[in-house]
Design an enzyme around this catalytic site. Structure first.
Site, short mmCIF file in Angstrom:
data_model
loop_
_atom_site.label_atom_id
_atom_site.label_comp_id
_atom_site.label_asym_id
_atom_site.label_seq_id
_atom_site.Cartn_x
_atom_site.Cartn_y
_atom_site.Cartn_z
N ASP A 1 0.85 -1.18 0.00
CA ASP A 1 0.00 0.00 0.00
C ASP A 1 0.89 1.23 0.00
OD1 ASP A 1 -3.21 0.37 0.70
OD2 ASP A 1 -2.00 2.12 1.20
N GLU B 1 -14.99 -7.91 -7.33
CA GLU B 1 -15.28 -8.39 -5.98
C GLU B 1 -16.75 -8.15 -5.66
OE1 GLU B 1 -16.10 -6.36 -3.29
OE2 GLU B 1 -15.87 -4.41 -4.27
N ARG C 1 -19.61 -7.87 0.78
CA ARG C 1 -20.49 -6.98 1.51
C ARG C 1 -19.82 -6.55 2.81
NH1 ARG C 1 -25.28 -11.16 1.98
NH2 ARG C 1 -23.42 -12.47 2.20
N GLU C 2 -19.80 -5.25 3.06
CA GLU C 2 -19.25 -4.78 4.33
C GLU C 2 -20.06 -5.39 5.47
OE1 GLU C 2 -18.31 -0.63 4.76
OE2 GLU C 2 -18.16 -0.40 2.60
N GLY D 1 -36.91 0.54 4.20
CA GLY D 1 -36.10 1.33 5.12
C GLY D 1 -35.86 2.72 4.60
N CYS E 1 -20.58 1.93 -2.59
CA CYS E 1 -20.76 1.17 -3.83
C CYS E 1 -22.06 1.49 -4.55
CB CYS E 1 -20.68 -0.33 -3.53
SG CYS E 1 -19.04 -0.87 -3.01
N LYS F 1 -22.68 5.14 -6.00
CA LYS F 1 -21.72 5.45 -7.07
C LYS F 1 -21.97 4.60 -8.30
CE LYS F 1 -17.70 3.59 -7.02
NZ LYS F 1 -16.32 3.14 -6.73
N LYS G 1 -24.84 0.74 7.30
CA LYS G 1 -25.42 -0.58 7.54
C LYS G 1 -24.76 -1.15 8.78
CE LYS G 1 -23.94 -4.10 5.12
NZ LYS G 1 -23.59 -5.03 4.01
#
Length: 455
Positions: A30, A147, A150-151, A250, A257, A260, A318
């Site tokens: 990184d 990919e 899911r967070e 909701g 994601c 965007k 979330k």
């Protein structure tokens, strides 16, 4: 295999640790010195269930090394997995500078032939452009390998994915075979396609999910108008094999994601002369949903929110993540502060990040108890288990009349909340319909005819 993962954010750290745990020799690199420092200690700078424990194991066992990009001296191995960010900047739906920098670095560092597996979300058509402009004549293979993490569930999604998508040029058979070896041991169907189609799978998946969310929110609004129950309607839809798993109404989607990617796909359609009314409507409905809590509070307090004490529970977009990018709760709090309300907010993990983006008048506190004490109203925006499972009897004692509750995720039992003395409002739950329990409904369901899904 020897694999290099370029970019160690939320996707990169999961990919690097997952590949290392599978037995590959993984180098994670990184450009951010601070990120490298904390990851080398096994402490990611963000919250994702299970990632810290997994990082600690693979680092201790030596399956994963983490270096700053400038400190990499050896070869990159057989595959360079690119997981850098493609953020939305201004009116640009996907900014690709980090992707191009990563590819330039890989070209400069590679001492032998390798394959670039692009996991960063790039607009359809990007891969072909990169191959013609950046990689032409280099001997470097290229595949699109999107990919679908899911967070909050990223570890599980890596270990047990619904599918693995690999997009390659017609001449890229060897590149596909190389990347498939990277996934040896993962039991999932593999879709091999062309590069642009693989890129499109990612955008289409997110756009379809966004459309489903906006659709159920539209149906919830109609339920309120007609006196139907969105809980029963949603369950009925889920029981139909044609419409898929249950989805809940909701206050809308957020994160990095869906907003965007829907915007990007809509722009691509418009640029190509194929206006997408479905995507436009999905985005508009999502924007409208964010106003529901504020509208409901205005109605209850006769448009006078100045001085009203409001608890906001949940700040991340979330549960099971600390990500507050495009989070509905932050928009709500800003609007409440602008109207003079007194806001106390709580989130189990996202409080620190949210506080940096909120007005100074908004208080971010350490628990449900502190947030709700003395509050006249409460908005549940993120359905964390520890929020949904709070002691609502105690909360009722701490709050003061009218004890107004707006359940922005339909996560609470409306009958129980009203029994405890709350004025409860949900989404699509506010008509006169009464929900029948699954047990009571069972005989009728069993005797119903089955048309085999032909309709």
């Amino acid at each position: 295999m020897k694999i290099t993962v370029v970019g160690l954010g939320r996707v990169g750290a999961v990919a690097a640790s997952g590949l290392a745990l599978a037995g590959h020799d993984v180098l994670g690199v990184d450009i951010d010195h601070d990120r490298v420092a904390v990851l080398r200690e096994g402490n990611p700078s963000y919250y994702e269930p299970g990632i810290a424990e997994r990082m600690a194991v693979v680092l201790q066992e030596g399956f994963l090394r983490v270096l700053h990009r400038d400190g990499v001296a050896d070869d990159l191995g057989e595959v360079a997995v690119v997981t850098v960010g493609t953020p939305q900047v201004g009116q640009c739906a996907a900014e690709l500078n980090q992707v191009r920098e990563a590819i330039s670095w890989v070209k400069h560092k590679r001492p032998r032939e390798l394959v670039i597996a692009m996991k960063s979300t790039v607009p359809p058509g990007t891969g072909l452009e990169l191959m013609s402009k950046e990689l032409s004549g280099t001997g470097i293979g290229y595949v699109s390998n999107p990919e679908f993490l899911r967070e909050g569930q990223a570890i599980r999604d890596w270990d047990c994915p619904d599918r693995v998508v690999i997009g390659a040029a017609p001449e890229g058979v060897r590149s596909v075979e190389t990347v498939m070896r990277m996934y040896a041991g993962i039991n999932a169907p593999v879709l091999v396609t062309d590069i642009t189609s693989a890129e499109m799978v990612k955008y289409a998946s997110n756009a379809f999910l966004a459309t489903r969310i906006s659709f159920i929110n539209e149906i919830a609004a109609l339920c309120d108008t007609l006196g139907a129950s969105i809980d029963d309607v949603s369950q009925g839809l889920a029981m139909d094999s044609r419409t898929g798993s249950r989805i809940h109404a909701g206050v809308g989607y957020g994160g990095s994601c869906l907003p965007k990617d829907v915007e990007m796909l809509y722009r691509l359609a418009s640029a190509g002369g194929a206006e997408s009314e479905v995507l436009r409507a999905a985005s508009e409905v999502n924007s409208r949903q964010r106003h529901l809590p504020l509208r409901s509070l205005r109605e209850r307090f006769n448009s006078r929110l100045a001085g009203v004490e409001v608890a906001v529970l949940g700040l991340a977009f979330k549960p099971d993540t600390d990500d507050v990018r495009d989070a509905p709760a932050l928009d709500l709090i800003r609007a409440l502060i602008a109207e003079g309300a007194k806001v106390r907010a709580f989130d189990p993990e996202a409080g620190g990040l949210a506080k940096e983006q909120l007005p100074s008048l908004a208080q971010v506190v350490d628990g449900v108890e502190e947030a709700t004490a003395g509050a006249q109203a409460m908005c549940l925006v993120t359905e964390w288990d520890e929020i949904v499972g709070a002691d609502w009897t105690a909360v009722a004692r701490r709050m003061v009349p009218p004890r107004f509750v707006f359940d922005g995720r339909n996560a609470l039992d409306p009958h129980e909340m009203r029994r405890l003395g709350f004025e409860y409002v949900g989404i699509g739950r506010n008509g006169n319909a009464r929900t029948m329990s699954a047990a009571a409904a069972a005989p009728a369901l069993c005797s119903a005819s089955n048309d085999g899904g032909r309709k």
